[in-house]
Structures are given as structure tokens and as C-alpha cells.
Enzyme design. Structure first.
Site, mmCIF file in Angstrom:
data_model
loop_
_atom_site.group_PDB
_atom_site.id
_atom_site.type_symbol
_atom_site.label_atom_id
_atom_site.label_comp_id
_atom_site.label_asym_id
_atom_site.label_seq_id
_atom_site.Cartn_x
_atom_site.Cartn_y
_atom_site.Cartn_z
ATOM 1 C CB CYS A 193 0.893 -3.713 5.198
ATOM 2 S SG CYS A 193 -0.636 -4.975 5.755
ATOM 3 C CG HIS B 117 -0.221 0.020 2.618
ATOM 4 N ND1 HIS B 117 0.061 1.197 3.234
ATOM 5 C CD2 HIS B 117 0.006 -0.953 3.283
ATOM 6 C CE1 HIS B 117 0.605 1.200 4.357
ATOM 7 N NE2 HIS B 117 0.662 -0.280 4.458
#
Length: 539
Positions: A450, A431
Site C-alpha cells: 500500500c 493511507h
């Protein structure tokens, strides 16, 4: 050494004499091979291995290795050659006991002896084939965060493939990964082993920091080390001059360091790594390459956690690369290793705060100040937003906190303006992020697990390029709506999150990185306990 092995392998007088005497033969005399003594010996020796026993039952106990004729001889020769070269692959040579096999072949006196040898050769072949094909270790038993399922091929498949092969030597050579990466790692392994035998890179550099313009013995040691490593031509200079500065910068590029040309603590730590330590990294990388799926995907995404990078590759050629931030090296925040398929993008994403973060980080803040983290919104079980003033945060703890916490789409959203989804049970994805300054750091482990991308828009353009004539224009047309939008990929893209402290390039030197999570140290220790050794003198 190799010549001696082959002489022993192909000159075992007792086995050869048994074959020549017709105690083991083929064609019309097949019944002799399948005599009761041979069959019973094979059945007895294979009984403890269900798959091996099944193979011999299904083939009516026909010998793979101890038959007369050129086919079985070619298999024996191919096996002996493979086992004698197992160390080239960084495998535990003692596990296959080649010397013991040769001794047993030389001592054979009966069909029963040959039946036992037949199974011993099959066991050695299966052990080698599985090790070189899918790895010596079970990844998750060594490092919990390595989420790779490595399945050994069944004995019936491995032995069946060998029996059907026209050329046994080629069949065994096809067992290791047939990737360019594996081949280049093997080449680096041989280079380092030769280097270590010749004395390595010489003395370490005795300093904490060296800069252009300095002189003295530490600079001379730096110069000599760079010459030995191939970064600098031989020189009599005693000053940290422009040539040394350029060499340091080149070294820094190859080791993922800031290319400032200053030999600071991190650069000197990398420079002072011995050739033997680098060899360990290469052997671990070869084991890791054996764990990775053979079919990576014509187009795939490769995230190397130690390199803090994400790449898009097409036919093994680099198409796009960007810096990345990975999970922090604490507790449960370390990024796991696994493979999956990217299915869609989310443009203008909502951040659904994971419960672990909600109750460990934000609930304590809201207990102290109900208006803390004002960019986040609370929602009840029915999905309705709940005003902060209506909540007594002091009444809740990590077990009974009933609210979901979300951050609506915005440029300040923790996920930035786009995320790349490959749905998985670890809740890991790629992301954007508003924290752009972190990408300038040398060591970039800051996330909750992440992977954050420095150039997410460019990454998105490339991911969308196979299905959009103008991916940039399309992306921004969706982004401009400000609404959370899911964009499905017409062709899913495999994503491989890997961890390599040694990795290669099609052109140029092998790259080395720090063992940020100390995973490779754990793997090397497990390999060492399994019997893998450097087989060389430490530099």
C-alpha cells in the site's frame, strides 16, 4: 533520408502506370477494381486475420490504398510518412517493412499484385496504429505486477476511421497519445538523440564522494559533467565551490535525491548515467504513456512509484503533492501498477490485517510469545473477540489459522488516522502511517504494497474540497469522534498508480528516477527484442 523515402513513395512507376491505365480506377469503372483477381487476392491475403477479412467483406473489397484518385493517394502518402517517422515514437521500424512495401509497389504487374499490396498496406497500417496508440508490448507479460489491460482497437474501427477521415494525415497523427506528457517526452527523446550524436556528456566522474572545498581531477570532471548537462556555466575553477554546490543541488532536485549539495554515491551514480541510458528511460516512458488510459479524469490522483510521491491534478495542473512510501522491493510486497476510482475515505480506520501478513509475520511471533503484538486483537469466524489466553498458537499453521486479526482505531494504528479507498482486487490503497521518520529517507520502499502518505490530512482536505465548504473543519469533526467513519465521495476520483523513471514537468527539466523495482529494465529489454533501438551511438 526523408526526401528519398517520399520520392520512392510517390514515384512508384509501375503502380502509377497501373492506375493511369485504368486497371484500378473509381466511379463508373468500379467494377474493374472489384474484378475477380483483385477480390480473390484481397480475400486470400486477409484470410489469416479475422478482423481484417471482416473489414474487407463488409466493404465489398473496395480498396483503401490502391484506388485511383487523390483520396487513396493521400492515404498512401500519410502512411508512408507515418512509417518513415515511426522511430520518433520509439517504435520497431522494421516491423512495418516500409522498404519491402515500396519494393512490392514498384514491382506490381497485375490486379492480383495490387490486391496483395492492398492487404499488405492495411497490415502495416494496423501494426503501426496499434503500436503507436496502445503500445508495442503487452504489459503484464513483461512485468507481472503491471495490472493494465491494454486493448487494441479492432481493425474494422481503425480502418473505418481512416476511410471516413477527410484528412488521412491528420487521422494518423491523432493515433499517438495526445497528452502533454507524451509530447514533452518526444521532445526529450530528440534532444538526447542529438546530444548523443554530439558525444554525450563526456567522461564520467571517477569518485565515490566529493564535497565542497575539495579540489583535483575528480572535481574538474564533476564540473565538466555539470556544464555539459546544463547545470553550471562554463568555469575554470578547480575547487568544489559554491557554484558547483548549487549546481549539484539543482541536479539532485531533478533526480529525486537529497538536496545536500554533496556528490555522494547516489548522486554520482545518477550523474554518471549516460545520455543513452537516459534515452532508454524516455523510450520506456513513451511506451508506458501509450498504456495509460486516454481519459485520466479532469481531477485525478497520480502516484509515481519511482518518485515516491502522490499528486492531485486538476486539468493536468498540480494541485497538491506529498511524499509517499511504497511497497518494499522484495517478493510479493512490490506495489502493483493499475488504475481505479477513489470512492470513499475511512477516518479512524480499523486495520484488518491481511491474512498473508497475519500468518507469515504475526502467527510466528505469537507462537513464541502469546502476548506478542499486543496492540492487535483476535476475532473468530462469528466476529467475536477471542482472548489470547484461550488460544494454543502452537496448534496452528498458515493453512489452518482460524482467526482474523485487527487493530482498532488509534494514533498507533498501522493505517494511521485515515485511509483513501479505491476498492480493488489487489487490496491496495493510500493511507496515513505512524512511521513518520521513513519519509525523510531518499529511497522509500518499506510497505507491504500500500501507499503511505506523508501529509494525509492535507491530502484529505483537498480530496474533500469539492463537496465540503470547510473540508478541514469537517475532517477534524469526524476525526474527533474516534469512531471508524466512512465518508463517501460525491464524485469519484480516478487514481493512477504508475511507474516512470523519466517524467516531465510543464516547466523545467525532465525528471529522472532510479528503476527501484527494475521494471523499466525488463521493459527496455522486451522493446529491444521487439526491434526498438536507440539508433544512435552510445555516449
Amino acid at each position: 533520408m526523408m526526401l528519398a523515402v517520399f520520392r520512392r513513395a510517390f514515384g512508384v512507376r509501375t503502380l502509377v502506370s497501373l492506375l493511369a491505365a485504368g486497371l484500378v480506377c473509381s466511379g463508373s469503372a468500379r467494377a474493374d477494381v472489384q474484378s475477380t483477381a483483385f477480390r480473390q487476392a484481397v480475400a486470400e491475403a486477409a484470410a489469416s486475420d479475422r478482423e481484417l477479412a471482416e473489414f474487407y467483406r463488409e466493404t465489398e473489397y473496395r480498396p483503401v490504398w490502391t484506388d485511383e484518385g487523390s483520396t487513396a493517394q493521400a492515404r498512401r502518402q500519410a502512411l508512408v510518412q507515418a512509417l518513415s517517422q515511426a522511430g520518433m515514437h520509439g517504435l520497431p521500424e522494421a516491423r512495418y517493412d516500409l522498404d519491402g512495401l515500396m519494393a512490392r509497389m514498384g514491382a506490381a504487374r497485375s490486379l492480383r499484385d495490387l490486391g496483395l499490396i492492398e492487404v499488405a498496406l492495411s497490415r502495416a497500417y494496423l501494426a503501426y496504429a496499434r503500436d503507436v496508440q496502445s503500445g508495442v508490448l503487452e504489459p503484464s507479460r513483461v512485468v507481472y505486477e503491471i495490472k493494465r489491460e491494454v486493448n487494441d482497437s479492432p481493425a474494422t474501427v481503425l480502418l473505418g476511421d481512416l476511410v471516413r477521415a477527410d484528412a488521412p494525415r491528420q487521422a494518423l497523427r491523432a493515433l499517438p497519445p495526445r497528452t502533454n506528457e507524451y509530447a514533452r517526452l518526444m521532445k526529450e527523446k530528440m534532444r538526447l538523440e542529438h546530444l548523443i550524436r554530439e558525444g554525450g556528456w563526456g567522461p564520467a566522474v571517477p569518485s565515490q564522494k566529493l564535497e565542497p572545498g575539495q579540489g583535483g581531477q575528480a572535481v574538474i570532471a564533476l564540473r565538466n559533467r555539470l556544464v555539459a548537462m546544463g547545470y553550471l556555466r562554463r568555469s575554470a575553477s578547480t575547487l568544489y565551490d559554491g557554484a558547483i554546490q548549487s549546481a549539484v543541488q539543482e541536479f539532485q532536485r531533478d533526480h529525486g535525491l537529497q538536496t545536500d549539495g554533496i556528490a555522494g554515491p547516489s548522486t554520482l551514480a545518477a550523474l554518471n548515467q549516460s545520455a543513452a541510458e537516459r534515452l532508454q528511460s524516455v523510450i520506456v516512458a513513451m511506451e508506458r504513456e501509450r498504456w495509460l488510459a486516454r481519459d485520466r479524469g479532469t481531477r485525478h490522483v497520480l502516484v509515481n512509484l519511482t518518485d515516491f510521491s502522490a499528486r492531485i491534478l486538476d486539468n493536468d495542473s498540480l494541485t497538491f503533492q506529498t511524499r509517499a512510501v511504497i511497497g518494499k522491493n522484495v517478493g510479493d510486497r512490490r506495489s502493483p501498477e493499475f488504475s481505479d476510482e477513489m470512492e470513499h475515505l475511512v477516518i479512524n480506520p480499523t486495520w484488518h490485517v491481511p491474512r498473508s501478513i497475519a500468518v507469515k509475520e504475526y502467527l510466528p511471533q505469537m507462537k513464541r510469545n502469546p502476548n506478542a503484538a499486543g496492540h492487535l486483537k483476535l476475532y473468530n469466524r462469528n466476529g467475536r473477540e477471542v482472548p489470547r489466553g484461550a488460544v494454543n498458537f502452537g496448534a496452528y499453521n498458515a493453512r489452518n489459522f482460524p482467526f482474523a486479526i485487527k487493530q482498532p482505531p488509534s494514533s498507533r494504528n498501522a493505517l494511521g488516522l485515515v485511509k483513501f479507498m479505491f476498492p480493488n482486487k489487489y487490496n491496495i490503497y493510500l493511507h496515513d502511517t505512524p512511521q513518520k521518520a521513513l519519509f525523510e529517507r531518499e529511497k522509500r520502499d518499506f510497505s507491504h504494497g500500500c501507499i503511505r502518505l506523508q501529509q494525509p490530512f492535507d491530502f484529505a482536505y483537498e480530496i474533500l474540497s469539492p463537496q465540503e465548504a470547510d473540508p478541514r473543519a469537517y475532517f477534524h469533526s469526524v476525526l474527533g469522534t474516534g469512531r471508524e467513519t466512512y465518508v463517501q465521495l460525491e464524485q469519484h476520483v480516478p487514481v493512477h498508480i504508475i511507474y516512470r523513471t523519466a517524467f516531465t514537468q510543464a516547466q523545467g527539466r525532465v525528471q529522472y528516477r532510479d528503476d527501484v523495482y527494475q521494471r523499466d529494465a525488463a521493459i527496455w529489454e522486451a522493446l529491444r527484442k521487439a526491434g526498438v533501438s536507440l539508433a544512435t551511438v552510445q555516449s
